[in-house]
Scaffold this active site. Structure first.
Site, PDB file in Angstrom:
ATOM      1  N   TYR A   1      39.623  41.784  34.279  1.00 38.58           N
ATOM      2  CA  TYR A   1      40.194  41.023  35.393  1.00 38.58           C
ATOM      3  C   TYR A   1      40.749  42.014  36.411  1.00 38.58           C
ATOM      4  O   TYR A   1      41.384  43.012  36.036  1.00 38.58           O
ATOM      5  CB  TYR A   1      41.326  40.127  34.889  1.00 38.58           C
TER       6      TYR A   1
ATOM      7  N   GLU B   1      40.348  38.512  44.306  1.00 37.98           N
ATOM      8  CA  GLU B   1      40.243  38.542  42.849  1.00 37.98           C
ATOM      9  C   GLU B   1      38.798  38.717  42.403  1.00 37.98           C
ATOM     10  O   GLU B   1      37.905  38.069  42.938  1.00 37.98           O
ATOM     11  CB  GLU B   1      40.794  37.217  42.303  1.00 37.98           C
TER      12      GLU B   1
END
Ligand code: GDP
Ligand code: MN
Length: 399
Positions: free
Chosen positions: A113, A201
């Site tokens: 992530y 992101e």
């Protein structure tokens, strides 16, 4: 403002972040052809088909599918284009899917992530990363917060190469992967800054298993999400052009045109208020008396009669709205303007649901006179002297 994943991928590519090639389709018929094109270009038979909607959680909802043939691609496209997507991020009614991305699929050795956002408490942007990336990231953040790593970014110097390398090492990247991952972090940080993002992101950032051509594996972005600061869109023409009205609440879109601050909510009591603070207080008082607001609507101080009338049209077009509360404290906004807008809306669309009006302040007498005259058009109207009474009345009327 939000954008689609395929648009986020374009932005990443422009910033030099490696992303597998892909194409957008809008019909089932295109799937087979585009599958063949994308996979032959990438020299694989694996492709991934993804719903392009402004919500995540697609993988778990069945709207990210791996396919290995043109037929499978067509079937996946048929499923996604003929079903609404319901995920943890959408609410039970789900979202209509009208665009799909078909991208070359990749083998995944590990999912990470990676994100940049603003840490208001620290007054800095922050690089957030985790070795436990992928579809379970929310669970990781909740159950195992230590697995989420952070590096704050200096406001003038930006993310430093040594910080990015440190993060890459801490995430467990090995050999040449370290340089690749660090480069992606730096590119993401620069993009965040240059494009006025509120979040940038990549989830997952992946590493592929070693092959002859890439003995250290490749670090790639295979999903991306960007949000942008609406107040900066005037200087972000390229980003602003990515706006997709089909993904917006229709009421919110109409409100934007008239500069009204409108947010659709789940309750049954439509509210029309002037001033954000008063609007918040009005929603609280409705809740306090056992009701639920259907929306937040602040008409502001300088809205015209036309804009306020549009505000009523928007509220009344919401099927969930079973009653309306107007709460105006006339300062710059004049009560007669509001009253005239109520009279207009009554003539035009009609108040088929109960309406409770509380007016105070500038030109309140003129406002009351206008309402008195319009009364025959609005049989469902009641007036109230103070806010508590107004809220009680509308909650009782809605039942
Ligand atoms: P999200 O669920 O909306 O965040 O959609 P993602 O695009 O992140 O996809 C969800 C998951 O599908 C990823 O975490 C991967 O595990 C898997 N996935 C997506 N693309 C690929 C791919 O090209 N190859 C493989 N093997 N898995 C993929
Ligand atoms: Mn994802």
């Amino acid at each position: 403002m939000k954008i689609h994943e395929y648009q986020a991928r374009e932005i990443l590519q422009q910033a030099g972040v490696p992303v597998p090639p892909g194409q957008v389709i809008t019909s089932i018929e295109e799937a087979a052809h585009v599958y063949k094109q994308v996979t032959s270009e990438a020299g694989t038979d694996l492709a991934v088909i993804k719903a392009m909607v402004h919500a995540g959680g697609r993988g778990k909802a069945g709207f990210v599918k791996l396919v290995r043939s043109a037929d499978e691609a067509t079937e996946a496209a048929r499923f996604m284009l003929t079903n609404r997507m319901v995920s943890v991020q959408t609410g039970p009614e789900g979202l209509e899917v009208s665009k799909l991305l078909i991208a070359a699929g990749v083998e995944i050795q590990h999912e990470y992530y990676l994100a940049i956002t603003t840490d208001r408490a620290a007054r800095r942007n922050v690089l957030i990363a985790s070795r436990e990336g992928g579809v379970e990231i929310e669970k990781v953040a909740h159950d195992n917060p230590d697995a989420i790593l952070k590096q704050h970014i200096h406001p003038l110097m930006g993310l430093q190469p040594h910080q990015a390398r440190r993060m890459a090492f801490d995430l467990g990247f090995k050999g040449k992967q370290v340089g690749q991952a660090a480069k992606i972090m730096l590119a993401l940080a620069t993009t965040y800054e240059q494009r006025d993002c509120t979040i940038a992101e990549i989830n997952p950032l992946i590493v592929t298993p070693p092959t002859e051509a890439h003995p250290d594996g490749q670090v790639l972005a295979i999903d991306a999400k960007f949000n942008f600061d609406d107040n900066a869109l005037f200087r972000q023409k390229e980003v602003a052009a990515m706006f997709d009205p089909a993904e917006e609440d229709p009421g919110e879109l109409r409100a934007k045109k008239f500069d009204l601050s409108y947010i659709a909510l789940d309750g049954s009591i439509g509210c029309l208020v002037n001033g954000a603070g008063l609007a918040m207080a009005t929603m609280d008082i409705i809740k306090h008396h056992g009701g639920d607001p259907a929306n937040f609507l602040d008409v502001g101080g300088s809205a015209t009669e036309e804009a306020v009338t549009e505000g009523f049209r928007i509220i009344l077009s919401d099927e969930n709205c079973k009653g309306v509360l107007v709460n105006i404290f006339g300062g710059i906004m004049r009560c007669d303007v509001i009253a005239q807008a109520i009279a207009n809306a009554a003539k035009e669309v009609g108040f088929s649901v109960p309406l409770v009006v509380r007016l105070e302040g500038t030109n309140v007498e003129q406002g009351r006179a206008i309402l008195e005259e319009a009364k025959s058009d609005i049989p469902t109207m009641q007036t109230a002297g103070d806010l508590g009474e107004a809220a009680q009345r509308v909650v009782a009327a809605v039942g």
